[in-house]
Write a protein that holds these residues in place. Structure first.
Motif, PDB file in Angstrom:
ATOM      1  N   ILE A   4       0.849  -1.190   0.000  1.00  0.00           N
ATOM      2  CA  ILE A   4       0.000   0.000   0.000  1.00  0.00           C
ATOM      3  C   ILE A   4       0.882   1.236   0.000  1.00  0.00           C
ATOM      4  CG2 ILE A   4      -1.779   1.261   1.266  1.00  0.00           C
ATOM      5  CD1 ILE A   4      -2.788  -1.444   0.393  1.00  0.00           C
ATOM      6  N   THR A   5       0.587   2.146  -0.904  1.00  0.00           N
ATOM      7  CA  THR A   5       1.335   3.397  -0.896  1.00  0.00           C
ATOM      8  C   THR A   5       0.372   4.575  -0.790  1.00  0.00           C
ATOM      9  OG1 THR A   5       1.306   3.436  -3.310  1.00  0.00           O
ATOM     10  CG2 THR A   5       3.267   2.542  -2.281  1.00  0.00           C
ATOM     11  N   CYS A   6       0.871   5.659  -0.258  1.00  0.00           N
ATOM     12  CA  CYS A   6       0.072   6.873  -0.119  1.00  0.00           C
ATOM     13  C   CYS A   6      -0.273   7.413  -1.512  1.00  0.00           C
ATOM     14  CB  CYS A   6       0.864   7.914   0.673  1.00  0.00           C
ATOM     15  SG  CYS A   6       0.018   9.502   0.788  1.00  0.00           S
ATOM     16  N   VAL A  26      -4.799   7.118   6.715  1.00  0.00           N
ATOM     17  CA  VAL A  26      -6.232   7.350   6.538  1.00  0.00           C
ATOM     18  C   VAL A  26      -6.737   6.561   5.334  1.00  0.00           C
ATOM     19  CG1 VAL A  26      -8.001   9.110   6.112  1.00  0.00           C
ATOM     20  CG2 VAL A  26      -5.975   9.683   7.461  1.00  0.00           C
ATOM     21  N   LEU A  27      -7.832   5.861   5.525  1.00  0.00           N
ATOM     22  CA  LEU A  27      -8.446   5.113   4.436  1.00  0.00           C
ATOM     23  C   LEU A  27      -9.731   5.829   4.029  1.00  0.00           C
ATOM     24  CD1 LEU A  27      -8.433   2.460   2.741  1.00  0.00           C
ATOM     25  CD2 LEU A  27      -9.760   1.423   4.566  1.00  0.00           C
ATOM     26  N   GLY A  28      -9.886   6.010   2.735  1.00  0.00           N
ATOM     27  CA  GLY A  28     -11.093   6.695   2.277  1.00  0.00           C
ATOM     28  C   GLY A  28     -11.574   6.140   0.960  1.00  0.00           C
ATOM     29  N   TYR A  29     -12.609   6.751   0.436  1.00  0.00           N
ATOM     30  CA  TYR A  29     -13.169   6.346  -0.845  1.00  0.00           C
ATOM     31  C   TYR A  29     -13.367   7.560  -1.713  1.00  0.00           C
ATOM     32  CZ  TYR A  29     -14.083   1.974   1.487  1.00  0.00           C
ATOM     33  OH  TYR A  29     -13.927   0.819   2.170  1.00  0.00           O
ATOM     34  N   ASP A  30     -12.996   7.389  -2.972  1.00  0.00           N
ATOM     35  CA  ASP A  30     -13.180   8.450  -3.957  1.00  0.00           C
ATOM     36  C   ASP A  30     -14.092   7.855  -5.023  1.00  0.00           C
ATOM     37  OD1 ASP A  30     -13.030  10.418  -5.826  1.00  0.00           O
ATOM     38  OD2 ASP A  30     -10.846  10.582  -5.801  1.00  0.00           O
ATOM     39  N   VAL A  54      -8.961  -2.215   2.105  1.00  0.00           N
ATOM     40  CA  VAL A  54      -8.051  -1.398   1.310  1.00  0.00           C
ATOM     41  C   VAL A  54      -8.178  -1.604  -0.198  1.00  0.00           C
ATOM     42  CG1 VAL A  54      -6.344  -1.111   3.128  1.00  0.00           C
ATOM     43  CG2 VAL A  54      -6.160  -3.056   1.578  1.00  0.00           C
ATOM     44  N   LEU A  55      -8.708  -2.761  -0.617  1.00  0.00           N
ATOM     45  CA  LEU A  55      -8.802  -3.014  -2.050  1.00  0.00           C
ATOM     46  C   LEU A  55     -10.203  -2.804  -2.598  1.00  0.00           C
ATOM     47  CD1 LEU A  55      -6.424  -6.094  -2.416  1.00  0.00           C
ATOM     48  CD2 LEU A  55      -5.959  -3.704  -2.926  1.00  0.00           C
ATOM     49  N   GLU A  56     -11.074  -2.247  -1.823  1.00  0.00           N
ATOM     50  CA  GLU A  56     -12.432  -2.018  -2.298  1.00  0.00           C
ATOM     51  C   GLU A  56     -12.458  -0.958  -3.392  1.00  0.00           C
ATOM     52  OE1 GLU A  56     -15.009  -1.274   1.024  1.00  0.00           O
ATOM     53  OE2 GLU A  56     -14.777  -3.307   1.775  1.00  0.00           O
ATOM     54  N   LEU A  57     -13.501  -0.977  -4.178  1.00  0.00           N
ATOM     55  CA  LEU A  57     -13.633  -0.052  -5.291  1.00  0.00           C
ATOM     56  C   LEU A  57     -13.531   1.405  -4.838  1.00  0.00           C
ATOM     57  CD1 LEU A  57     -14.425   0.020  -8.391  1.00  0.00           C
ATOM     58  CD2 LEU A  57     -16.727   0.515  -7.572  1.00  0.00           C
ATOM     59  N   GLY A  58     -12.634   2.133  -5.487  1.00  0.00           N
ATOM     60  CA  GLY A  58     -12.514   3.547  -5.200  1.00  0.00           C
ATOM     61  C   GLY A  58     -11.736   3.881  -3.942  1.00  0.00           C
TER      62      GLY A  58
END
Ligand SMILES: [Zn+2]
Length: 79
Positions: A4-6, A26-30, A54-58
């Protein structure tokens, strides 16, 4: 193992054996949401890091509050 990278500064997230992170990451969704007349960009942030998502869509990965602020600013500039 997934690396995982920023998404802002490319910093690599150190491996952790705990699923729920207690660090500054921080984990987020776009996500782009289509409504009647426009494509709208929606940013959501989780309150805690969760390795299971972490691998979810967006999904977006940010190493600190600083990178999160930068990401939000850049997303607004594009939208
Ligand atoms: Zn960063």
């Amino acid at each position: 193992m997934i690396k995982i990278t920023c998404d802002v500064c490319d910093k690599v997230r150190p491996q952790s054996d705990r699923r729920i992170g207690e660090d500054s990451w921080v984990l987020g969704y776009d996500i782009e949401v289509e409504n009647a007349n426009a494509l709208q960009r929606s940013l959501r942030f989780l309150s805690r890091w969760d390795d299971a998502r972490v691998l979810e869509l967006g999904a977006i990965h940010l190493c600190s509050e600083k990178c999160k602020d930068r990401y939000i600013k850049e997303a607004r500039a594009v939208a």
